[in-house]
Design an enzyme around this catalytic site. Structure first.
Site, PDB file in Angstrom:
ATOM      1  N   ASP A 194      23.933  86.047 -31.322  1.00 12.00           N
ATOM      2  CA  ASP A 194      24.023  86.741 -32.607  1.00 12.00           C
ATOM      3  C   ASP A 194      24.247  85.766 -33.765  1.00 12.00           C
ATOM      4  O   ASP A 194      23.597  85.854 -34.800  1.00 12.00           O
ATOM      5  CB  ASP A 194      25.153  87.776 -32.543  1.00 12.00           C
ATOM      6  CG  ASP A 194      25.336  88.494 -33.851  1.00 12.00           C
ATOM      7  OD1 ASP A 194      24.690  89.536 -34.034  1.00 12.00           O
ATOM      8  OD2 ASP A 194      26.097  88.006 -34.717  1.00 12.00           O
ATOM      9  N   SER A 206      25.939  96.360 -37.679  1.00 13.70           N
ATOM     10  CA  SER A 206      26.919  95.390 -38.156  1.00 13.70           C
ATOM     11  C   SER A 206      28.109  96.098 -38.810  1.00 13.70           C
ATOM     12  O   SER A 206      28.693  97.000 -38.220  1.00 13.70           O
ATOM     13  CB  SER A 206      26.208  94.423 -39.102  1.00 13.70           C
ATOM     14  OG  SER A 206      26.970  93.276 -39.308  1.00 13.70           O
ATOM     15  N   GLN A 207      28.439  95.727 -40.055  1.00 13.38           N
ATOM     16  CA  GLN A 207      29.572  96.368 -40.727  1.00 13.38           C
ATOM     17  C   GLN A 207      29.443  97.900 -40.727  1.00 13.38           C
ATOM     18  O   GLN A 207      30.442  98.622 -40.646  1.00 13.38           O
ATOM     19  CB  GLN A 207      29.660  95.848 -42.172  1.00 13.38           C
ATOM     20  CG  GLN A 207      30.734  96.502 -43.003  1.00 13.38           C
ATOM     21  CD  GLN A 207      30.780  95.941 -44.417  1.00 13.38           C
ATOM     22  OE1 GLN A 207      31.290  94.845 -44.625  1.00 13.38           O
ATOM     23  NE2 GLN A 207      30.257  96.659 -45.390  1.00 13.38           N
ATOM     24  N   HIS A 254      21.494  87.534 -35.505  1.00  4.82           N
ATOM     25  CA  HIS A 254      22.087  88.694 -36.187  1.00  4.82           C
ATOM     26  C   HIS A 254      21.092  89.510 -37.016  1.00  4.82           C
ATOM     27  O   HIS A 254      21.163  90.730 -37.053  1.00  4.82           O
ATOM     28  CB  HIS A 254      23.260  88.257 -37.070  1.00  4.82           C
ATOM     29  CG  HIS A 254      24.111  89.401 -37.517  1.00  4.82           C
ATOM     30  ND1 HIS A 254      24.802  90.200 -36.635  1.00  4.82           N
ATOM     31  CD2 HIS A 254      24.346  89.925 -38.742  1.00  4.82           C
ATOM     32  CE1 HIS A 254      25.458  91.147 -37.298  1.00  4.82           C
ATOM     33  NE2 HIS A 254      25.192  91.004 -38.583  1.00  4.82           N
ATOM     34  N   LEU A 264      26.306  94.717 -43.993  1.00  4.60           N
ATOM     35  CA  LEU A 264      26.727  93.972 -45.190  1.00  4.60           C
ATOM     36  C   LEU A 264      25.521  93.300 -45.860  1.00  4.60           C
ATOM     37  O   LEU A 264      24.686  92.699 -45.180  1.00  4.60           O
ATOM     38  CB  LEU A 264      27.747  92.916 -44.747  1.00  4.60           C
ATOM     39  CG  LEU A 264      28.497  92.136 -45.818  1.00  4.60           C
ATOM     40  CD1 LEU A 264      29.410  93.037 -46.620  1.00  4.60           C
ATOM     41  CD2 LEU A 264      29.308  91.017 -45.166  1.00  4.60           C
TER      42      LEU A 264
END
Ligand SMILES: *[C@@H]1O[C@H](CO)[C@@H](O)[C@H](O)[C@H]1NC(C)=O
Ligand SMILES: *[C@@H]1O[C@H](CO)[C@@H](O)[C@H](O)[C@H]1NC(C)=O
Ligand SMILES: *[C@@H]1O[C@H](CO)[C@@H](O)[C@H](O)[C@H]1NC(C)=O
Ligand SMILES: *[C@@H]1O[C@H](CO)[C@@H](O)[C@H](O)[C@H]1NC(C)=O
Ligand SMILES: *[C@@H]1O[C@H](CO)[C@@H](O)[C@H](O)[C@H]1NC(C)=O
Length: 299
Positions: free
Chosen positions: A225, A108-109, A280, A42
């Site tokens: 994260d 991630s996404q 993250h 994202l």
């Protein structure tokens, strides 16, 4: 789309278009590595992966790495099924040119986009699917992203937006997973509840079969994260109704083997690589993580 051919002996650099960078090389001697396809997260783009590209170049010279520059920045908020469609068209020709198979590394996404790709692509030839800090069982946490997008919502009331047809037009709502509104989630989630096989649909059996073509499912994540909530979601763990985290093996989707997790684990195909001390935005630039959790699976 950026196509990067990382050479053993760098030969010619050809800059074609601002978004198409081709580094051409003669075929290298020795071991040939499977192509690697990278899908970003994202508000992210291919630029974040420059360190990772260096590591792969250094450890596996000659590897063809493609970082897909689709749905960058704010475009990454587009509904995930639309993104899956776009990424599918981009990965198909790469897979077709690699009869020996490819590796998918998704951040991630992007890890959810990739899992959906594995479900809907009948002929995929993914050897390692590397899920890099990806909310595989969904997300239930206040983050800066949420505050930016829905300034007046908090995690406790975001379900009102996300579990509406309007909300499902945003990628983050496609995997919003409110453990206190399971019935609404199951009914309204047009993405996660489907790829998880939590809500029945006509293609569930076919998707499960497709997903099971994968060679290895490599799960990477960790307690520091700071964005993925709960962080165990990167390992298919999630909150129960009391916000106690249940591990993958305690999840209904696992127990019912609704999309193939239990079968993969029994086959020895699931690799879990938890790493502390990584936030993250540092997952794609940490050398220790690369050496421990990624490099061994890029054969
Ligand atoms: C790959 O590594 C070589 C040296 O080993 C270097 O000359 C080249 O610039 C690197 N390419 C990329 C894309 O990092
Ligand atoms: C779902 O199933 C229908 C009918 O069997 C098929 O035509 C369609 O391509 C499938 N879609 C996906 C995304 O697998
Ligand atoms: C489930 O969703 C449908 C439309 O998507 C809606 O009409 C129905 O009221 C929902 N049911 C519940 C229990 O939320
Ligand atoms: C949540 O906690 C309450 C009180 O401790 C308990 O009675 C209930 O069974 C728990 N629910 C779940 C789903 O674990
Ligand atoms: C890289 O990963 C190691 C091992 O988890 C960790 O100790 C270190 O703090 C990380 N470095 C950065 C810059 O995130």
């Amino acid at each position: 789309m950026q196509v990067l051919r990382v050479p053993r002996v760098p030969c010619a650099w050809v800059l074609l278009l601002p978004f198409l960078l081709l580094i051409a090389t003669p075929a290298a001697h020795g071991a040939s590595y499977k192509p690697v396809i990278v899908v970003h997260g994202l508000f992210d783009s291919s630029y974040s992966f420059r360190h990772l590209l260096e590591y792969i170049n250094e450890t596996h010279p000659g590897t063809v790495v493609t970082v897909l520059d689709l749905f960058d920045g704010r475009e990454s908020l587009r509904p995930l099924w639309e993104q899956v469609q776009g990424f599918q068209e981009a990965v198909k020709p790469i897979m077709e040119k690699a009869p020996q198979g490819v590796h998918l590394l998704c951040y991630s996404q992007g890890g959810l986009v990739c899992r959906a790709l594995l479900s809907v692509m009948e002929e995929h030839n993914v050897d390692s699917f590397i899920s890099l800090s990806s909310p595989q069982m969904g997300q239930y946490g206040d983050t800066d992203y949420l505050k930016w997008l829905f300034p007046t919502s908090m995690r406790s009331n975001l379900y009102r937006i996300c579990y509406s047809p309007w909300g499902q037009e945003f990628s983050i709502c496609n995997y919003w997973h409110d453990p206190h509104h399971d019935d609404l989630y199951l009914n309204a989630s047009s993405f996660l509840a489907l790829i998880n096989g939590e809500r029945d649909h006509p293609n569930a059996t076919a998707w499960r079969k497709n997903f099971l073509r994968v060679g290895h499912l490599v799960l990477i994540g960790g307690p520091d994260d700071g964005v993925i909530t709960p962080w165990q979601s990167s390992f298919f763990g999630f909150y129960d109704a009391n916000e106690t985290v249940l591990e993958m093996e305690e999840q209904l989707v696992y127990l019912r083997d609704s999309f193939g997790l239990k079968t993969l684990l029994a086959r020895g195909a699931i690799v879990r690589c938890p790493m502390a001390g990584i936030s993250h935005t540092n997952w794609h630039s940490n050398r220790t993580l690369y050496d421990t959790c990624i490099e061994p699976w890029l054969s």
